[in-house]
Design an enzyme around this catalytic site. Structure first.
Site, PDB file in Angstrom:
ATOM      1  N   SER A  92       0.798  -1.328   0.008  1.00  0.00           N
ATOM      2  CA  SER A  92      -0.164  -0.104  -0.031  1.00  0.00           C
ATOM      3  C   SER A  92       0.821   1.229   0.204  1.00  0.00           C
ATOM      4  CB  SER A  92      -0.915   0.000   1.270  1.00  0.00           C
ATOM      5  OG  SER A  92      -1.598   1.110   1.187  1.00  0.00           O
ATOM      6  N   HIS A  96       2.190  12.099  -0.903  1.00  0.00           N
ATOM      7  CA  HIS A  96       1.638  13.278  -0.744  1.00  0.00           C
ATOM      8  C   HIS A  96       2.830  14.381  -1.613  1.00  0.00           C
ATOM      9  CE1 HIS A  96      -1.826  12.650   1.471  1.00  0.00           C
ATOM     10  NE2 HIS A  96      -1.071  11.711   2.400  1.00  0.00           N
ATOM     11  N   HIS A 106      -2.643   7.406  -4.427  1.00  0.00           N
ATOM     12  CA  HIS A 106      -2.765   6.364  -3.670  1.00  0.00           C
ATOM     13  C   HIS A 106      -2.790   4.942  -4.211  1.00  0.00           C
ATOM     14  CE1 HIS A 106      -5.786   3.209  -2.165  1.00  0.00           C
ATOM     15  NE2 HIS A 106      -4.763   3.105  -0.777  1.00  0.00           N
ATOM     16  N   VAL A 109      -2.321  -3.221  -3.655  1.00  0.00           N
ATOM     17  CA  VAL A 109      -2.691  -4.355  -4.160  1.00  0.00           C
ATOM     18  C   VAL A 109      -2.461  -5.255  -3.044  1.00  0.00           C
ATOM     19  CG1 VAL A 109      -1.899  -4.189  -6.353  1.00  0.00           C
ATOM     20  CG2 VAL A 109      -0.043  -4.471  -4.942  1.00  0.00           C
ATOM     21  N   HIS A 144      -6.438   7.685 -16.368  1.00  0.00           N
ATOM     22  CA  HIS A 144      -7.551   6.516 -16.375  1.00  0.00           C
ATOM     23  C   HIS A 144      -7.273   5.874 -17.690  1.00  0.00           C
ATOM     24  CE1 HIS A 144     -10.767   7.092 -13.574  1.00  0.00           C
ATOM     25  NE2 HIS A 144     -10.213   8.221 -13.552  1.00  0.00           N
ATOM     26  N   HIS A 174     -20.317  11.676   4.407  1.00  0.00           N
ATOM     27  CA  HIS A 174     -20.757  12.600   5.054  1.00  0.00           C
ATOM     28  C   HIS A 174     -20.591  14.100   4.531  1.00  0.00           C
ATOM     29  CE1 HIS A 174     -16.345  12.301   5.759  1.00  0.00           C
ATOM     30  NE2 HIS A 174     -16.363  13.649   6.217  1.00  0.00           N
ATOM     31  N   GLY A 258      -2.763  -4.457  13.798  1.00  0.00           N
ATOM     32  CA  GLY A 258      -1.557  -4.071  13.049  1.00  0.00           C
ATOM     33  C   GLY A 258      -0.702  -2.850  13.800  1.00  0.00           C
ATOM     34  N   ARG A 259       0.336  -2.537  13.022  1.00  0.00           N
ATOM     35  CA  ARG A 259       1.170  -1.615  13.608  1.00  0.00           C
ATOM     36  C   ARG A 259       0.652  -0.154  13.371  1.00  0.00           C
ATOM     37  NH1 ARG A 259       6.089   0.830  11.745  1.00  0.00           N
ATOM     38  NH2 ARG A 259       7.376   1.295  13.523  1.00  0.00           N
TER      39      ARG A 259
END
Length: 303
Positions: A92, A96, A106, A109, A144, A174, A258-259
């Site tokens: 992952s 930025h 981002h 897989v 794309h 939201h 997880g960490r």
């Protein structure tokens, strides 16, 4: 064919290496590596580049974890798998950039195995998405079209399906707005069998750099000032909101023990919020909302 966990692991570690090497070449900085273990089983290799010339903060993480029971986030759409032991591995990343004219990107897989022996269930998931602050049609169309090219060899129906899933997933309910301009998102993918499904995963993973680096190269030297920086930080606030409120990967990582540092390395180094702010009509900031934060057939889009 039974899933080959070691082949998936080898590919993912190599993908992490290739992406980090390419981003270091683009930025001139270096990723710091942090190897970690998880008491419940497994561990990972997190890499972070901070305060670079091009990348303000970038994280590219490999993890392989196992446990006695899948957490709720992993069984929300597959309740029949609740309580099964699991193996999960993936890469992952979130980049930025420093320049507001370069989009945040981002990619993820991943591979899951739930259960053991002949009754085990496995699936692949992943994709990539783009979050611009100042939109350029050429950049989004390129993104794309590269995504479509990664999917087309496996069936012309996949890109439209994965694009729609991405638009629906990366949406701040939201706020009633998309996080960005989308890309690909798929989960629970195993129908073609292991070899074909794994080949699709590799095609998507391998497409990230060709999709993103040309955009970085075009925009990284664009002049910007305080106005653009302020808007970048404001829009980063939306990124934070999505990752903390809606992202299933964040929820899975936290629910599975997880960490935390590796799970939350996707967050930007700086972000800002303003109360009830809207961009002035006719400004480049307003154009982001009017043109880019709308579902479109970007692969075939022309102005």
């Amino acid at each position: 064919m039974s899933p080959d966990l070691e082949a998936v692991r080898a590919y993912l570690l190599g993908l992490q290496d290739r992406i980090c090497a390419a981003l270091e070449l683009e930025d001139g900085g270096r990723f710091e590596e942090d190897n970690w273990t998880r008491a419940e089983g497994g561990g990972g290799r997190s890499r972070v580049l901070s305060d670079g010339a091009v990348i303000e903060k970038g994280g590219v993480s490999f993890s392989q974890v196992s446990g006695a029971a899948l957490p709720p986030s992993a069984t929300a759409t597959r309740p029949e798998l609740a309580g099964r032991p699991f193996h999960a591995l993936g890469v992952s990343l979130v980049i930025h950039p420093r320049n507001p004219y370069v989009p945040t990107s981002h990619a993820n897989v991943r591979f899951f195995v739930a259960g053991e022996g002949p009754s085990a269930v496995w699936w692949f998931g992943g994709g990539f998405d783009l979050t611009p602050y100042y939109g350029f049609v050429a950049d989004v169309v390129h993104w794309h079209r590269t995504a479509r090219a990664a999917c087309d060899p496996f069936g012309l129906e996949l890109y439209p399906r994965f694009k729609q899933a991405c638009d629906e997933y990366f949406f701040l309910k939201h706020r009633g707005e998309p996080r960005g301009v989308g890309g690909l998102f798929f989960d629970d993918f195993n129908a073609p069998g292991f070899d074909r499904s794994f080949a699709l995963l590799r095609s998507v993973g391998d497409a990230f750099l060709p999709a993103y680096l040309p955009i970085v190269e075009r925009r990284k030297a664009t002049a910007f000032g305080e106005r653009e920086r302020d808007f970048q930080l404001y829009r980063r606030g939306r990124y934070v909101e999505f990752n903390l409120v809606w992202d299933r990967g964040t929820q899975f990582g936290l629910q599975s023990g997880g960490r935390t540092e590796s799970i939350l390395m996707s967050l930007p180094p700086l972000a800002a919020w303003r109360y009830d702010w809207t961009p002035e009509h006719g400004t480049p900031e307003a154009r982001l909302y009017k043109v880019f934060l709308q579902p479109r057939d970007w692969a075939n889009y022309t102005e």
